[in-house]
Design an enzyme around this catalytic site. Sequence first.
Site, PDB file in Angstrom:
ATOM      1  N   ASP A  90      18.949  41.097  68.487  1.00  0.00           N
ATOM      2  CA  ASP A  90      19.498  39.734  68.408  1.00  0.00           C
ATOM      3  C   ASP A  90      19.720  39.172  69.815  1.00  0.00           C
ATOM      4  OD1 ASP A  90      21.703  41.238  69.077  1.00  0.00           O
ATOM      5  OD2 ASP A  90      22.977  40.538  67.431  1.00  0.00           O
ATOM      6  N   SER A  91      19.376  39.980  70.839  1.00  0.00           N
ATOM      7  CA  SER A  91      19.311  39.447  72.208  1.00  0.00           C
ATOM      8  C   SER A  91      18.317  38.288  72.256  1.00  0.00           C
ATOM      9  CB  SER A  91      18.891  40.537  73.197  1.00  0.00           C
ATOM     10  OG  SER A  91      17.717  41.186  72.765  1.00  0.00           O
TER      11      SER A  91
ATOM     12  N   LYS B  53      19.405  47.912  62.626  1.00  0.00           N
ATOM     13  CA  LYS B  53      20.493  48.273  63.538  1.00  0.00           C
ATOM     14  C   LYS B  53      21.678  47.355  63.266  1.00  0.00           C
ATOM     15  CE  LYS B  53      20.408  47.291  68.174  1.00  0.00           C
ATOM     16  NZ  LYS B  53      21.612  46.439  68.392  1.00  0.00           N
TER      17      LYS B  53
ATOM     18  N   GLU C 257      25.986  51.248  74.150  1.00  0.00           N
ATOM     19  CA  GLU C 257      25.778  50.230  75.197  1.00  0.00           C
ATOM     20  C   GLU C 257      26.965  50.194  76.150  1.00  0.00           C
ATOM     21  OE1 GLU C 257      24.437  46.420  73.790  1.00  0.00           O
ATOM     22  OE2 GLU C 257      24.731  45.467  75.744  1.00  0.00           O
TER      23      GLU C 257
ATOM     24  N   GLU D 298      25.922  46.636  64.538  1.00  0.00           N
ATOM     25  CA  GLU D 298      26.984  46.943  65.493  1.00  0.00           C
ATOM     26  C   GLU D 298      28.177  47.418  64.690  1.00  0.00           C
ATOM     27  OE1 GLU D 298      27.581  43.660  68.204  1.00  0.00           O
ATOM     28  OE2 GLU D 298      25.442  43.571  68.668  1.00  0.00           O
TER      29      GLU D 298
ATOM     30  N   ASP E 299      17.425  44.090  64.262  1.00  0.00           N
ATOM     31  CA  ASP E 299      18.884  43.906  64.315  1.00  0.00           C
ATOM     32  C   ASP E 299      19.403  43.115  63.128  1.00  0.00           C
ATOM     33  OD1 ASP E 299      20.545  44.963  66.235  1.00  0.00           O
ATOM     34  OD2 ASP E 299      20.010  43.482  67.764  1.00  0.00           O
TER      35      ASP E 299
HETATM   36  O1  KIV Z   1      19.913  42.894  70.838  1.00  0.00           O
HETATM   37  C1  KIV Z   1      19.464  43.737  71.608  1.00  0.00           C
HETATM   38  O2  KIV Z   1      18.455  43.539  72.292  1.00  0.00           O
HETATM   39  C2  KIV Z   1      20.167  45.001  71.714  1.00  0.00           C
HETATM   40  C3  KIV Z   1      19.847  45.839  72.896  1.00  0.00           C
HETATM   41  C4  KIV Z   1      20.560  45.312  74.065  1.00  0.00           C
HETATM   42  C5  KIV Z   1      20.115  47.252  72.658  1.00  0.00           C
HETATM   43  O3  KIV Z   1      20.991  45.306  70.908  1.00  0.00           O
END
Ligand code: KIV
Length: 276
Positions: free
Chosen positions: A56-57, A124, A193, A126, A95
């Site tokens: 989600d970056s 993934k 992280e 959090e 994510d």
């Molecule tokens: O969203 C993302 O790119 C991430 C990485 C920083 C691990 O979670």
Amino acid sequence: MYTQLEQRGMAEPPVNVSTLRKMKEEGEPIACLTAYDASFAVLVDSADTDIVLVGDSLGMVIQGHDTTVPVTVDDIVYHTRAVARGLRRAFLVADMPFMSYTNPGQALENAVRLMQEGGAMMIKLEGGEGQVDIVEHLARHDIPVCAHLGLRPQSVHKIGGFKVQGRDAGKAREMIASAKRLQNSGADIVLLECVPSELGRAVTKALDVPVIGIGAGPDVDGQILVLYDILDITQGRTPRFVRNFQQDHAAPLAALQAYVKAVKDRSYPAPEHCFS
Ligand code: KIV
């Protein structure tokens, strides 16, 4: 029928959860990167990256937001679908965005979208103790899960900024306990992280599943970085753990190959990329 997933016309079979477990057992570092579109996915895959994350970056590096909070499930599905078309060997993780896993039912529904519509092989999220029931529910439905601990960017407004986590001994102990609980609830990978290297090492030692670090020191099972950071596309101040792999190479593919090599031979991360 069963050979399809293993072949895809490749000399080397695609990476899967068993490959990743074996890499941990044999001490082979796992090289991971983010990607958000098909063209970069082809390059990242050609460089022999083991895991590709549609993070989600993308809210920050693609959409131009200050945080990952505005990203939606539709955004992740769209980018995951594009990345999936470019991959042959790498394992594809997507994510779960902010507020897309507030209860087990909603989490399952959105994880299924990322897998069925996006083509993700793992999701993934959090999470700490509060997400244990969600991880359990997903695992019970055979959804592979990566649990993201340490700095959790979706909580940036609650934490008050992007800060190193787990420096305090009590918090470090809590993080090790949470990592174990998440593994025991069914998480297949733990991502850490921005934590001190010592904590990265302790979590990695405590778990059987692979631990992937970003700013978590050299003693984790694998490393991940944001693609645009290592290719020197991100402008302005970058986090301490970022290394610019583009500066010594003319082509992006050569920079990506240099990153994978540096992770594999453990020359990345160097002490200047780590937190104490
Ligand atoms: O969203 C993302 O790119 C991430 C990485 C920083 C691990 O979670």
